[in-house]
Write an enzyme that holds these catalytic residues in place. Structure first.
Site, PDB file in Angstrom:
ATOM      1  CG  ASN A   9      -1.835   1.299   1.395  1.00 32.86           C
ATOM      2  OD1 ASN A   9      -1.934   2.169   0.462  1.00 32.86           O
ATOM      3  ND2 ASN A   9      -2.310   1.305   2.704  1.00 32.86           N
ATOM      4  CD1 TRP A  10       3.600   0.796  -2.801  1.00 36.93           C
ATOM      5  CD2 TRP A  10       3.544   2.091  -4.708  1.00 36.93           C
ATOM      6  NE1 TRP A  10       4.103   0.105  -3.694  1.00 36.93           N
ATOM      7  CE2 TRP A  10       4.191   0.823  -4.878  1.00 36.93           C
ATOM      8  CE3 TRP A  10       3.552   2.762  -5.853  1.00 36.93           C
ATOM      9  CZ2 TRP A  10       4.753   0.013  -6.087  1.00 36.93           C
ATOM     10  CZ3 TRP A  10       3.975   2.363  -7.168  1.00 36.93           C
ATOM     11  CH2 TRP A  10       4.656   1.115  -7.069  1.00 36.93           C
ATOM     12  CE  LYS A  11       0.153   3.562   4.719  1.00 38.28           C
ATOM     13  NZ  LYS A  11      -0.126   3.790   6.380  1.00 38.28           N
ATOM     14  CG  HIS A  96      -5.618   1.951   5.008  1.00 38.12           C
ATOM     15  ND1 HIS A  96      -5.354   2.753   6.061  1.00 38.12           N
ATOM     16  CD2 HIS A  96      -4.673   1.019   4.880  1.00 38.12           C
ATOM     17  CE1 HIS A  96      -4.222   2.460   6.340  1.00 38.12           C
ATOM     18  NE2 HIS A  96      -3.762   1.318   5.673  1.00 38.12           N
ATOM     19  CD  GLU A  98      -3.088   5.740   6.681  1.00 42.38           C
ATOM     20  OE1 GLU A  98      -3.281   5.686   5.196  1.00 42.38           O
ATOM     21  OE2 GLU A  98      -2.246   5.214   7.296  1.00 42.38           O
ATOM     22  CD  GLU A 169      -3.825  -2.753   7.288  1.00 44.90           C
ATOM     23  OE1 GLU A 169      -2.508  -3.082   6.818  1.00 44.90           O
ATOM     24  OE2 GLU A 169      -4.286  -1.515   7.047  1.00 44.90           O
ATOM     25  N   GLY A 175       2.125   2.150  10.687  1.00 41.27           N
ATOM     26  CA  GLY A 175       3.103   3.286  10.475  1.00 41.27           C
ATOM     27  C   GLY A 175       3.684   3.808  11.886  1.00 41.27           C
ATOM     28  CB  SER A 214       4.985  -1.711  12.147  1.00 39.73           C
ATOM     29  OG  SER A 214       4.402  -0.247  12.343  1.00 39.73           O
ATOM     30  N   GLY A 235       2.764  -1.404   4.258  1.00 41.14           N
ATOM     31  CA  GLY A 235       2.724   0.335   3.982  1.00 41.14           C
ATOM     32  C   GLY A 235       4.237   0.797   3.792  1.00 41.14           C
ATOM     33  N   GLY A 236       4.694   1.493   4.872  1.00 44.74           N
ATOM     34  CA  GLY A 236       6.102   1.808   4.812  1.00 44.74           C
ATOM     35  C   GLY A 236       7.154   0.928   4.089  1.00 44.74           C
TER      36      GLY A 236
HETATM   37  C1  PEP Z   1      -0.803   0.272   6.114  1.00 47.01           C
HETATM   38  O1  PEP Z   1      -0.700   1.068   5.528  1.00 47.01           O
HETATM   39  O2  PEP Z   1      -1.693  -0.618   5.458  1.00 47.01           O
HETATM   40  C2  PEP Z   1       0.266  -0.501   6.645  1.00 47.01           C
HETATM   41  C3  PEP Z   1       0.087  -1.667   7.335  1.00 47.01           C
HETATM   42  O3  PEP Z   1       1.032   0.395   7.065  1.00 47.01           O
HETATM   43  P1  PEP Z   1       2.679   0.025   7.581  1.00 47.01           P
HETATM   44  O4  PEP Z   1       2.945  -0.913   7.138  1.00 47.01           O
HETATM   45  O5  PEP Z   1       3.667   1.364   7.422  1.00 47.01           O
HETATM   46  O6  PEP Z   1       2.463   0.141   9.227  1.00 47.01           O
END
Ligand code: PEP
Length: 253
Positions: A9-11, A96, A98, A169, A175, A214, A235-236
């Site tokens: 997920n590049w957000k 998600h 967010e 999640e 994040g 994470s 994500g990251g």
């Molecule tokens: C996400 O955005 O779905 C996510 C899990 O982010 P991260 O891996 O950065 O915690």
């Protein structure tokens, strides 16, 4: 046997140049991730570019959201299921945290989007998960159970789930660098599978449940080694080709 899936997920990250470098980097390591389905979910504006860059690869394309209304129309700022299909998307992330917590998407809207996506032939990656205060109050199952109930009770919801992937999640892990332990994640994944099994045993056996929050190269193998964890939503770490590929390798069956 559920095939592991790792989706990036590049957000709201990327430039024309950086998405090219990222896709090229991931493509180079795909030979080492046999048996794992890999997907990337760039921002809408890069879908066409990434779709072209992915040509003739085994990497699937996904989007990060879609409109809950299936027909074209007066929905300023929205993107439809048909548009995502036209640009080569197979997956779409729905609900998600967010979207839920920053943009106020509620359980009913998330369920509507899931149904629209599945009816169009997309595979929804539906996110569920609790806030830190909800976990600390001992309400994790209540919150995740409520999010699942909205999906199961929506008109067409059960059929949509038969096409879907679920991503657990925990919001406190997204994040933050704070990951759920493999045991904490497994407990919730098992709960999700059991709850779905009360409606459809085959669905519960077949559906892939990803963990997100994470995930890094150093913790991925322990998480993916749990019985009910079928891969990750990343994500990251998905913004770095080397880290993303290391996570994909950790998901190998
Ligand atoms: C996400 O955005 O779905 C996510 C899990 O982010 P991260 O891996 O950065 O915690």
């Amino acid at each position: 046997m559920r095939r592991p899936l790792v989706a990036g997920n590049w957000k709201m990250h990327g430039t024309k140049a950086s998405v090219r470098a990222l896709v090229e980097g991931i493509r180079q390591g795909m030979g080492e991730v046999a048996g794992v389905e890999v997907a990337v979910c760039p921002p809408f504006v890069y879908l066409e570019r990434v779709s072209t860059l992915l040509a003739d690869s085994d990497i699937a394309l996904g989007a990060q959201n879609l409109c809950q209304v299936p027909q074209a129309g007066a929905y300023t700022g929205e993107i439809s299921d048909a548009m995502l299909l036209e640009f080569g998307c197979r997956y779409v992330i729905i609900g998600h945290s967010e979207r839920r917590n920053v943009y106020g998407e509620d359980d009913a809207l998330v369920a509507q989007k899931c149904v629209v996506a599945a009816r169009a032939g997309l595979t929804p990656i539906v996110c569920v998960g609790e806030l830190l205060e909800e976990r600390e109050a001992g309400h994790t199952e209540q919150v995740v159970g409520r999010q699942l109930a909205a999906l199961l009770e929506a008109e067409g919801g059960l059929e949509a789930l038969r096409r879907a992937v679920i991503a657990y999640e925990p919001v406190w892990a997204i994040g933050t660098g704070r990951t759920a332990t493999p045991q904490q994640a497994q407990e919730v994944h098992a709960f999700i599978r059991t709850r779905l099994g009360e409606h459809d045993e085959q669905l519960a056996r077949d559906i892939r449940i990803l963990y997100g929050g994470s995930v890094k190269p150093g913790n991925a193998a322990d998480l993916f080694g749990m019985a009910d964890i079928d891969g990750g939503l990343i994500g990251g770490a998905s913004l770095d080709a080397g880290d993303f590929l290391a996570i994909c390798r950790a998901a190998r069956p």
